[in-house]
Structure formats: structure tokens, C-alpha cells
Design an enzyme around this catalytic site. Structure first.
Site, PDB file in Angstrom:
ATOM      1  CE  LYS A   9      -3.285   2.269   3.113  1.00  0.00           C
ATOM      2  NZ  LYS A   9      -4.013   2.091   4.386  1.00  0.00           N
ATOM      3  CB  SER A  25      -0.828   2.606 -16.976  1.00  0.00           C
ATOM      4  OG  SER A  25      -0.177   3.739 -17.506  1.00  0.00           O
ATOM      5  CE1 TYR A  58       0.223  -0.448 -18.274  1.00  0.00           C
ATOM      6  CE2 TYR A  58      -2.144  -0.741 -18.545  1.00  0.00           C
ATOM      7  CZ  TYR A  58      -0.935  -0.262 -19.008  1.00  0.00           C
ATOM      8  OH  TYR A  58      -0.881   0.405 -20.207  1.00  0.00           O
TER       9      TYR A  58
END
Length: 116
Positions: A9, A25, A58
């Protein structure tokens, strides 16, 4: 059985740029990628604290030390420069692997520099 568990995280990074005319992305400073154990192409969930939006995309690598967090393509519509975001990655673990697992949580300052 495999369980989807939090792997890493990045907490409260700030969006530094949006780029609508891109394939899609999220660009992340290489230093932050390394600290969060993320690799280029890895799937992440991005949570925008200002808008409440949550999306999956991504990772692409941005210059190390740049502090860049860039929303590209359609994701550019889901945030604005300055928005605080949480970036999450997950992994699949067997029940046997759970006891040795702990998520990597990194925090950053207002310039997306790692906090101690």
C-alpha cells in the site's frame, strides 16, 4: 485454497499529472515502486480520497526521485492534480503462507517522498 491478501500500500500519494491521451495506467516514481515492492505491469487498485472513485489499472515506471504519480488514459478522468490517492496491490496466498505474510505499507509526504 488461495486467499487474496493485501501485498502493498502506498498511502496518501498525491496525483502530480494526468495524461488523457495515453493507453492507460498509473505512473509511479521508481523509488516508491521499489519501496512498495511493485513491478511494471503489476495490477493495482487506486482509491481517490477526493472523489471516492476506485479503479483497477497497471503500473508503469516513472523517473526515480521525481515524486510522480500520473493518471494515464481513462484513469485521467478519475482524478485531478493534487488529489490524494491510495494505491493497493494484492497477492494470492495459500493458508500455509498466511502466517509468514505481512503487507508493506509506505507513507509519503505532500511531495510523494517516503516518510520514515
Amino acid at each position: 485454497m488461495l486467499r487474496a491478501m493485501l501485498k502493498s500500500k502506498i498511502h496518501r500519494a498525491r496525483v502530480t499529472k494526468t495524461h488523457l491521451e495515453y493507453e492507460g495506467s498509473i505512473g509511479i516514481d521508481r523509488h516508491l515502486m521499489d519501496a512498495a515492492r511493485l513491478i511494471a505491469g503489476e495490477q493495482v487498485h487506486v482509491l481517490n480520497l477526493n472523489t471516492g472513485s476506485r479503479f483497477v489499472t497497471y503500473v508503469i515506471e516513472e523517473e526515480a526521485g521525481s515524486g510522480s504519480i500520473v493518471l494515464n488514459g481513462p484513469a485521467a478522468r478519475l482524478g485531478a492534480v493534487g488529489d490524494p490517492v491510495i494505491i493497493l496491490s494484492y497477492c494470492l496466498l495459500s493458508d500455509e503462507e498466511l502466517s509468514g505474510h505481512s503487507a508493506v505499507i509506505i507513507r509519503v509526504d505532500g511531495s510523494n517522498r517516503l516518510l520514515p
